[in-house]
Design an enzyme around this catalytic site. Sequence first.
Site, PDB file in Angstrom:
ATOM      1  N   HIS A   1      76.355 -52.807  -0.481  1.00  0.00           N
ATOM      2  CA  HIS A   1      77.783 -52.588  -0.792  1.00  0.00           C
ATOM      3  C   HIS A   1      78.410 -53.768  -1.535  1.00  0.00           C
ATOM      4  CE1 HIS A   1      77.806 -48.914   1.438  1.00  0.00           C
ATOM      5  NE2 HIS A   1      77.561 -49.492   2.596  1.00  0.00           N
TER       6      HIS A   1
ATOM      7  N   ASP B   1      70.345 -45.395   8.751  1.00  0.00           N
ATOM      8  CA  ASP B   1      71.523 -44.794   9.383  1.00  0.00           C
ATOM      9  C   ASP B   1      71.725 -43.325   9.031  1.00  0.00           C
ATOM     10  OD1 ASP B   1      72.020 -45.679   6.821  1.00  0.00           O
ATOM     11  OD2 ASP B   1      73.754 -46.917   7.343  1.00  0.00           O
TER      12      ASP B   1
ATOM     13  N   HIS C   1      74.771 -44.482   3.462  1.00  0.00           N
ATOM     14  CA  HIS C   1      75.947 -44.809   2.646  1.00  0.00           C
ATOM     15  C   HIS C   1      75.521 -45.055   1.202  1.00  0.00           C
ATOM     16  CE1 HIS C   1      76.904 -46.096   6.828  1.00  0.00           C
ATOM     17  NE2 HIS C   1      78.033 -45.469   6.550  1.00  0.00           N
TER      18      HIS C   1
ATOM     19  N   ASP D   1      69.623 -45.376   2.427  1.00  0.00           N
ATOM     20  CA  ASP D   1      70.685 -45.618   3.424  1.00  0.00           C
ATOM     21  C   ASP D   1      71.666 -44.443   3.364  1.00  0.00           C
ATOM     22  OD1 ASP D   1      71.987 -48.239   4.950  1.00  0.00           O
ATOM     23  OD2 ASP D   1      73.513 -46.859   4.181  1.00  0.00           O
TER      24      ASP D   1
HETATM   25 ZN   LIG Z   1      74.568 -47.613   5.668  1.00  0.00          ZN
END
Ligand SMILES: [Zn+2]
Length: 310
Positions: free
Chosen positions: A125, A245, A164, A162
């Site tokens: 991120h 995740d 996200h 991931d």
């Molecule tokens: Zn994540």
Amino acid sequence: MTTLLLTHPACLEHDTGYGHPERADRLRAINDALAAPQFKSLKREEAPRAELAAIERLHPSAYVEMVRATIPTRDHKWLDPDTVVSPGSWEAALRAAGASIHAVDQVVAGKADNAFCAVRPPGHHAEPSRAMGFCLFNGVAIAALHARAKHGAERVAVVDFDVHHGNGTQVAFWSDKDLFYGSTHQMPLFPGTGALDEAGVGNVFNAPLKAGDDGDEFRAAYEERILPALDAFAPDLLIVSAGFDAHLKDPLAQLRLLEPDYAWVTEQLMEAAAKHCGGKLVSTLEGGYDLEALASSASVHVETLMGAAS
Ligand SMILES: [Zn+2]
């Protein structure tokens, strides 16, 4: 096959405070799992510190200095509402980025076939000038730029499973046709980016999934979108943002992957690396917040990298 495992005790000293999901126990759970007998043949090394010059291929020096200046001498400070730093965070961040860089050096030199970096804080991120989503420095993007600058790699791919979207990696690669970013992720979900039509200069391949999707939709996204694009790109080096995740048990998202799905995607990525770049693959831990699911999923991922999984 020789699989390199990089980690460092300093990564446990990045303290995010009580109740924060991105906590040192995550790495302890992975370390405990990778102490099992089937991992005995891993080549284990401590992650070196990244040099600032390597970090600054991606992050402007003013940003790096801002991060360093924010590190407190006691307690916590916040780079954004999710992204906490403690006195140990600077060293942890340097070791985390350094792991990916060193893994690239070792794999490119043929000293390992592939590598897994069990490190934190995570990175995907982090944008060039912005910390967010628990991330300070974007290790995978830094490693990709390092591979180009130091090893003459012409085309480097990052694939991110991931749950996200890796907005930081996407931003870093956005206008560079020799860098590839492919991601499966839940959408809508933090950070909000990752739509199908976010395509960079034809080098960004997003495959958003819906809450409730399981391994069938996940595998279809790879078979129909990510893997064909990766094949066409033909990387010199494959880097993986390995977050766990998207697991059924993860508390931060609502996909329903299971351990065999992580084995499957790892195999697919290894096959792509074998086809295009002599198997050169460097994987780095991103998210994963259920300790049991994180440990078992990371184990399956590493076992597959070792060529030992059934
Ligand atoms: Zn994540």
